[in-house]
Design an enzyme around this catalytic site. Structure first.
Site, short mmCIF file in Angstrom:
data_model
loop_
_atom_site.label_atom_id
_atom_site.label_comp_id
_atom_site.label_asym_id
_atom_site.label_seq_id
_atom_site.Cartn_x
_atom_site.Cartn_y
_atom_site.Cartn_z
N ASP A 31 -9.14 -12.71 -2.05
CA ASP A 31 -9.37 -13.53 -0.85
C ASP A 31 -9.15 -15.01 -1.14
OD1 ASP A 31 -9.97 -13.83 1.83
OD2 ASP A 31 -12.12 -14.04 1.49
N GLY A 32 -8.77 -15.75 -0.09
CA GLY A 32 -8.67 -17.21 -0.20
C GLY A 32 -7.25 -17.74 -0.20
N GLY A 34 -5.19 -18.22 2.33
CA GLY A 34 -4.98 -19.16 3.43
C GLY A 34 -5.62 -20.50 3.12
N ARG A 35 -6.86 -20.47 2.63
CA ARG A 35 -7.56 -21.73 2.34
C ARG A 35 -6.91 -22.46 1.17
NH1 ARG A 35 -13.09 -19.12 1.66
NH2 ARG A 35 -11.81 -17.23 1.81
N HIS A 48 -0.08 -16.76 0.59
CA HIS A 48 0.18 -15.33 0.37
C HIS A 48 1.26 -15.13 -0.71
CE1 HIS A 48 -2.54 -14.42 3.52
NE2 HIS A 48 -1.77 -14.81 4.51
N THR A 77 -7.89 -2.87 7.51
CA THR A 77 -7.66 -2.34 8.86
C THR A 77 -7.96 -3.40 9.92
OG1 THR A 77 -9.90 -1.39 8.68
CG2 THR A 77 -8.06 0.12 8.35
N GLU A 78 -8.74 -4.41 9.54
CA GLU A 78 -9.07 -5.49 10.48
C GLU A 78 -8.05 -6.64 10.44
OE1 GLU A 78 -11.89 -2.82 10.19
OE2 GLU A 78 -11.73 -4.11 8.44
N ARG A 82 -5.03 -10.54 13.03
CA ARG A 82 -4.53 -11.90 12.76
C ARG A 82 -3.31 -12.19 13.65
NH1 ARG A 82 -5.41 -13.32 6.43
NH2 ARG A 82 -7.56 -12.60 6.36
N LEU A 142 -1.49 1.68 -17.03
CA LEU A 142 -2.44 1.10 -16.07
C LEU A 142 -2.14 1.66 -14.69
CD1 LEU A 142 -4.44 -1.14 -14.97
CD2 LEU A 142 -2.46 -2.65 -14.86
N LEU A 202 -18.31 -7.22 1.33
CA LEU A 202 -17.33 -6.19 0.99
C LEU A 202 -16.17 -6.12 1.99
CD1 LEU A 202 -19.39 -3.15 -0.34
CD2 LEU A 202 -17.73 -4.52 -1.59
N GLU A 214 -20.74 -3.04 -10.11
CA GLU A 214 -21.29 -4.38 -10.32
C GLU A 214 -20.41 -5.36 -9.55
OE1 GLU A 214 -24.04 -5.04 -12.07
OE2 GLU A 214 -24.26 -2.91 -12.55
C1 IPE Z 1 -10.70 -9.09 2.98
O1 IPE Z 1 -10.46 -10.43 3.27
C2 IPE Z 1 -9.41 -8.31 3.04
C3 IPE Z 1 -8.45 -8.60 2.00
C4 IPE Z 1 -8.64 -9.39 0.96
C5 IPE Z 1 -7.21 -7.89 2.10
P1 IPE Z 1 -10.64 -11.00 4.74
O2 IPE Z 1 -10.28 -12.44 4.67
O3 IPE Z 1 -9.90 -10.17 5.70
O4 IPE Z 1 -12.20 -10.79 4.98
P2 IPE Z 1 -13.24 -11.56 5.89
O5 IPE Z 1 -12.60 -11.70 7.25
O6 IPE Z 1 -13.49 -12.90 5.27
O7 IPE Z 1 -14.46 -10.71 5.88
C1 IPE Z 2 -6.55 -12.83 1.53
O1 IPE Z 2 -6.49 -14.18 1.83
C2 IPE Z 2 -5.27 -12.09 1.84
C3 IPE Z 2 -5.37 -11.21 3.00
C4 IPE Z 2 -6.45 -10.92 3.67
C5 IPE Z 2 -4.13 -10.58 3.45
P1 IPE Z 2 -6.80 -14.70 3.31
O2 IPE Z 2 -5.54 -14.66 4.11
O3 IPE Z 2 -7.94 -13.95 3.90
O4 IPE Z 2 -7.19 -16.20 3.01
P2 IPE Z 2 -8.43 -16.98 3.62
O5 IPE Z 2 -9.66 -16.17 3.35
O6 IPE Z 2 -8.18 -17.14 5.08
O7 IPE Z 2 -8.44 -18.27 2.90
MG MG Z 3 -9.96 -14.21 3.85
#
Ligand code: IPE
Ligand code: IPE
Ligand code: MG
Length: 251
Positions: A31-32, A34-35, A48, A77-78, A82, A142, A202, A214
């Site tokens: 995650d992260g 985009g930020r 990405h 799935t959510e 976007r 792996l 999660l 963990e």
């Molecule tokens: C979880 O990240 C899904 C992936 C890393 C693929 P999200 O960015 O979708 O989760 P939320 O919206 O912060 O819960």
């Molecule tokens: C995780 O990074 C990648 C996917 C969910 C596809 P994000 O796209 O959720 O990036 P943030 O959380 O918005 O920074």
């Molecule tokens: Mg995210």
């Protein structure tokens, strides 16, 4: 070898983790992206792209550390909710990445497996996934499980439907039977779940399988996550006492 010298590989401070304290299966919520991009005044898509490169570096590092299994959350799935432009970019990027990294993954002995729904992914991406699964099927260094259009609730709902279709007697269903109907059938549960990007949740990832995993959360955005960060997570994991509901020593 009874111990591995983890941080030697990253050139950071030396730390030794006993091999019995190493996870056999790591799962990562990447995650992260985009930020990370926004913090550099770049479009989210740059994050990405950088995220795919990070994934490859972490796959290589897991190979070096002899970790046999890695599961990564690539698209939930959510995530379809976007903006359409971001979703189509991600679908194209994923298809392209399976193609671009496939030869290297083969050389590195990586076996690919997809976890998630197949009915909503674009045809070309699905074909790339199937090809990657097929040509890496004999690799054993792996295993890389890619959770793509994955959500635990959908996985469990689909499992119940499939059991009903197969005539499984739901009144006496066992935990083993449920496990065998999940996308992760046959796979060991994750020992360690890492989430980058600062959130501690999660987000519908491996709810069943993570019962005794963990958790390790880091503020680092996924594109900035490197070998040294993985080593740090491993060192923290090695200090955890896993009790599985029991007690460690008889009193
Ligand atoms: C979880 O990240 C899904 C992936 C890393 C693929 P999200 O960015 O979708 O989760 P939320 O919206 O912060 O819960
Ligand atoms: C995780 O990074 C990648 C996917 C969910 C596809 P994000 O796209 O959720 O990036 P943030 O959380 O918005 O920074
Ligand atoms: Mg995210």
């Amino acid at each position: 070898m009874s111990a591995i010298v983890a941080d030697q590989l990253a050139g950071s401070a030396l730390a030794v983790v006993a091999s019995e304290k190493m996870p056999r299966h790591i799962a990562i919520i990447m995650d992260g992206n985009g930020r990370w991009a926004r913090s550099r005044r770049l479009p989210r898509t740059f994050g990405h792209r950088a995220g795919v490169e990070t994934l490859h570096r972490i796959v290589e590092e897991c190979g070096r550390l002899d970790i046999p299994m890695l599961t990564v959350y690539a698209f939930s799935t959510e995530n379809w909710t976007r903006p359409q432009t971001e979703v189509s970019f991600l679908m194209r990027l994923l298809a392209e990445s399976f193609g671009r990294y496939l030869d290297r993954l083969i050389t590195e002995g990586v076996r690919i497996r997809h976890l998630g729904r197949c009915d909503r992914l674009p045809q070309d991406l699905l074909e790339r996934i199937r090809e990657a699964e097929r040509v890496t099927a004999r690799n054993s260094k792996l295993q890389l499980n890619v959770a793509l259009d994955y959500g635990s609730r959908s996985e469990l709902t689909e499992a119940i439907r499939a059991m009903a279709r197969d005539g499984v007697d739901l009144r006496s269903v066992t935990e083993e039977q449920v496990s065998a109907y999940l996308y992760t059938r046959g796979l060991p549960d994750p020992d360690l779940i890492i989430r980058t990007g600062g959130e501690v949740r999660l987000s519908n990832f491996l709810l069943w399988q993570a019962a005794y995993a963990e958790y390790y959360a880091t503020q680092k955005f996924w594109p900035d996550f490197g070998a040294a960060d993985l080593h740090q997570a491993l060192q923290v994991f090695a200090t955890r006492q896993r009790r599985y509901g029991g007690v460690i020593s008889a009193e």
